[in-house]
Design a protein around this motif. Sequence first.
Motif, PDB file in Angstrom:
ATOM      1  N   TRP A  31       0.823  -1.221   0.000  1.00 61.38           N
ATOM      2  CA  TRP A  31       0.000   0.000   0.000  1.00 61.38           C
ATOM      3  C   TRP A  31       0.848   1.257   0.000  1.00 61.38           C
ATOM      4  O   TRP A  31       0.421   2.310  -0.473  1.00 61.38           O
ATOM      5  N   ALA A  35      -0.489   3.763  -2.778  1.00 63.57           N
ATOM      6  CA  ALA A  35      -1.089   5.029  -2.344  1.00 63.57           C
ATOM      7  C   ALA A  35      -0.474   6.217  -3.081  1.00 63.57           C
ATOM      8  O   ALA A  35      -1.070   7.288  -3.157  1.00 63.57           O
ATOM      9  N   LEU A  48       0.228   1.536   8.177  1.00 62.13           N
ATOM     10  CA  LEU A  48      -0.904   0.988   8.943  1.00 62.13           C
ATOM     11  C   LEU A  48      -0.572   1.014  10.426  1.00 62.13           C
ATOM     12  O   LEU A  48       0.429   0.442  10.856  1.00 62.13           O
ATOM     13  N   ARG A  57      -5.822   2.394  11.542  1.00 61.28           N
ATOM     14  CA  ARG A  57      -5.658   3.682  10.860  1.00 61.28           C
ATOM     15  C   ARG A  57      -4.599   3.561   9.770  1.00 61.28           C
ATOM     16  O   ARG A  57      -3.524   3.004  10.006  1.00 61.28           O
ATOM     17  N   TRP A  58      -4.928   4.081   8.573  1.00 58.87           N
ATOM     18  CA  TRP A  58      -4.058   3.945   7.408  1.00 58.87           C
ATOM     19  C   TRP A  58      -3.384   5.267   7.058  1.00 58.87           C
ATOM     20  O   TRP A  58      -3.969   6.328   7.212  1.00 58.87           O
ATOM     21  N   SER A 244      -4.797  12.222   6.787  1.00 61.59           N
ATOM     22  CA  SER A 244      -5.311  11.059   6.080  1.00 61.59           C
ATOM     23  C   SER A 244      -6.543  10.470   6.776  1.00 61.59           C
ATOM     24  O   SER A 244      -7.463   9.992   6.124  1.00 61.59           O
ATOM     25  N   ASN A 245      -6.570  10.524   8.105  1.00 64.19           N
ATOM     26  CA  ASN A 245      -7.689   9.940   8.836  1.00 64.19           C
ATOM     27  C   ASN A 245      -8.755  10.949   9.237  1.00 64.19           C
ATOM     28  O   ASN A 245      -9.615  10.664  10.078  1.00 64.19           O
ATOM     29  N   SER A 266     -12.512   7.549   6.208  1.00 64.66           N
ATOM     30  CA  SER A 266     -11.340   8.426   6.211  1.00 64.66           C
ATOM     31  C   SER A 266     -11.223   9.114   4.857  1.00 64.66           C
ATOM     32  O   SER A 266     -11.960   8.807   3.920  1.00 64.66           O
ATOM     33  N   GLY A 269      -7.245   6.692   3.224  1.00 59.00           N
ATOM     34  CA  GLY A 269      -7.455   5.261   3.010  1.00 59.00           C
ATOM     35  C   GLY A 269      -8.633   5.020   2.080  1.00 59.00           C
ATOM     36  O   GLY A 269      -8.561   4.195   1.162  1.00 59.00           O
ATOM     37  N   TYR A 270      -9.718   5.752   2.301  1.00 62.82           N
ATOM     38  CA  TYR A 270     -10.915   5.586   1.468  1.00 62.82           C
ATOM     39  C   TYR A 270     -10.588   5.889   0.010  1.00 62.82           C
ATOM     40  O   TYR A 270     -10.931   5.117  -0.890  1.00 62.82           O
ATOM     41  N   TRP A 273      -8.437   3.270  -1.627  1.00 66.19           N
ATOM     42  CA  TRP A 273      -9.192   2.037  -1.873  1.00 66.19           C
ATOM     43  C   TRP A 273     -10.119   2.179  -3.085  1.00 66.19           C
ATOM     44  O   TRP A 273     -10.189   1.314  -3.949  1.00 66.19           O
ATOM     45  N   PRO A 462      -7.437  -0.601   3.372  1.00 67.15           N
ATOM     46  CA  PRO A 462      -7.435   0.862   3.464  1.00 67.15           C
ATOM     47  C   PRO A 462      -8.808   1.522   3.415  1.00 67.15           C
ATOM     48  O   PRO A 462      -9.013   2.583   3.997  1.00 67.15           O
TER      49      PRO A 462
END
Length: 637
Positions: A31, A35, A48, A57-58, A244-245, A266, A269-270, A273, A462
């Motif tokens: 990732w 990313a 992670l 949390r990513w 990011s979160n 988030s 991560g969202y 993904w 993620p």
Amino acid sequence: MGVLPVEEKRVITAQMEELRKQALENPEQFWDEKARALEWFKIWEKVLDDSQKPFFRWFVGGLINASYNCLDKHVKTWRKNKVAIIWEGEGGEIRKYTYRDLFVEVNRVASLLRNFGIREGDRIALYLPMIPELPIFMLAAARIGAIHTVVFSGFSSDSLAKRINDSKARLLVTADGGFRRGKIVPLKEIADKALEQTFSVENVIVVKRAGNPVNMVEGRDFWLHTLLEGVSKNTYIEPVKVDSNHPLFILYTSGTTGSPKGIYHSTGGYLVWVYWTFKWAFNLNDEDIWWCTADIGWITGHSYVVYGPLMHGLTTLMYEGALDYPAPDRVWSIIEKHGVTGFYTSPTAIRMFMRYGKNWVELHDLSSLRILGSVGEPINPEAWEWYFNIVGKGKCPIIDTWWQTETGGFMISPAAGIQLLPLKPGSATIPLPGVEADVYTEDGEPAPPGTQGYLVIKKPWPGMLLGVWGDPKRYIETYWSRFPNCYYPGDYAMRDEDGYFWILGRADEVLKVAAHRIGTMEIESALVSHPAVAEAAVIGKPDPIKGEVPVAFVVLREGYVPSLKLEEELLNLVSETIGPIAKPANIFFVHKLPKTRSGKIMRRVLKAIVKGEESLGDLSTIEDASAIEELKSLVGV
Ligand code: PRX
């Protein structure tokens, strides 16, 4: 069984195997690389963080902005003049927004939001029909770090009020009205009723859409077009560099209790993904015209009408109305008119088109189509074959995507962007890279191939939800308590000898009615709020088009008798409390509900009776077996 003619018939190519292996064996490295396809203002310190399980949390410490990744990124390139959104209204009008147009409008609206005092972390509720202003407000909110919560415009005032109160939204955006099958749905009026039950909303912005008269409260309510008159087209609002979160949005979804859960996602991560799952599953490119028919009020619309396509710089089509209005070929005429190449819809819609018949399809040239998708509920093989043969003319793969509001993006799905495995109608094939799925027995053992069990996800990914808004306990209890160290989606599944997954429906008290998620408890609590109702039980009855429909069993209080009028009152009550989509197909008035000796309603027994099944299963725990006879005679079996 219709198996797709793919060149490579080997079960899994080395490339697919390698990707899956890397993602599962070394997720952080995998990732970390993936990313970087997005633009970050600051790279994460840790890919992670699993120190607070199950609150994974990513990309911790990374800084990013969703609106920047959907707009600014493209406006810097040749894509600035590419069409980002094609919108078709129910009445046939068409609006097109290039990436540049969208960028301009989002910046203008972001500046309005700022003028209303909206800051990073504030919530804004969007109760809008399928019009371009909806994605514009979503992206404007994201631009300034505000959290949007979109409320499906088919929901009632009570549902809207519940969501506003739970999220404590400071601003509400709605329209005067929306069009549905030629009629106007008075959204502002419904919103006004909701606002009588809320305390957090300070201002309301109203989009003029249907032209119906509305009541504007001085000092609180403002027309969007009037506000925009004062905002220059050169307005630029610097995108806020959010963590990011930082939550991008809250989206309410039904669960096993009476009140919907605020699933929140988030930003980093969202987006990662959604970006990758979209690419892997559908493999679209710059020439494609993508049409996902979902309403943006549901997760499918968030991820694959708005964020996924825009991050990829694609052209995404939005249609305002019903797919079969004013005629059953509306859907096919839109595909033909705009040259749609990728089409993504629900099995309910496919079954409806099937019933209208193939003549409606054949009136149109659908040769632009090259890939088809399905989502929201299990697809039965007949509908799959029809979709494949009649709509796709046997040339377009069907990407049956299994996922949920909570997962953010696709989880189990064919991967046209990696390697298309032979398809089996009704199976979503195998998990995408980074998803470790399994099927467990009741006791948490891996279920043998070919047997039904519970779907589980064994590793964080993620796109996973950050939690349930304001209720961390509910997050743990709902998703992480059924089996140790596993995410529990609440679905039955089966894995076959080839390792393909078959999703068999919900394992909990949640219904999928026309692919919409509705909790039986929500309907039950609406019913028992009527003074005549002592008890209510709701179950799903199989339906040839909608997959399933709610059926209610109601016990009346002393002094009340069943009547058509009462039945109508109860149906209206459900409609007003939740929305028309939750209305039961039947209400049966009974003297007694089948219950266990400890007082739990035996919904499986009700379900078996409604389905006309001979065996009602184990009845040894029933409190009073006489309830069964009455039910059987009422239901007519
Ligand atoms: O039961 C599964 C079903 O829809 C549920 C998730 O509903 P929702 O959060 O509203 O999201 C719908 C759109 C992603 C799942 O738990 N479901 C979704 N896709 C499929 C499906 N069932 C079978 N096959 C699918 N492709």
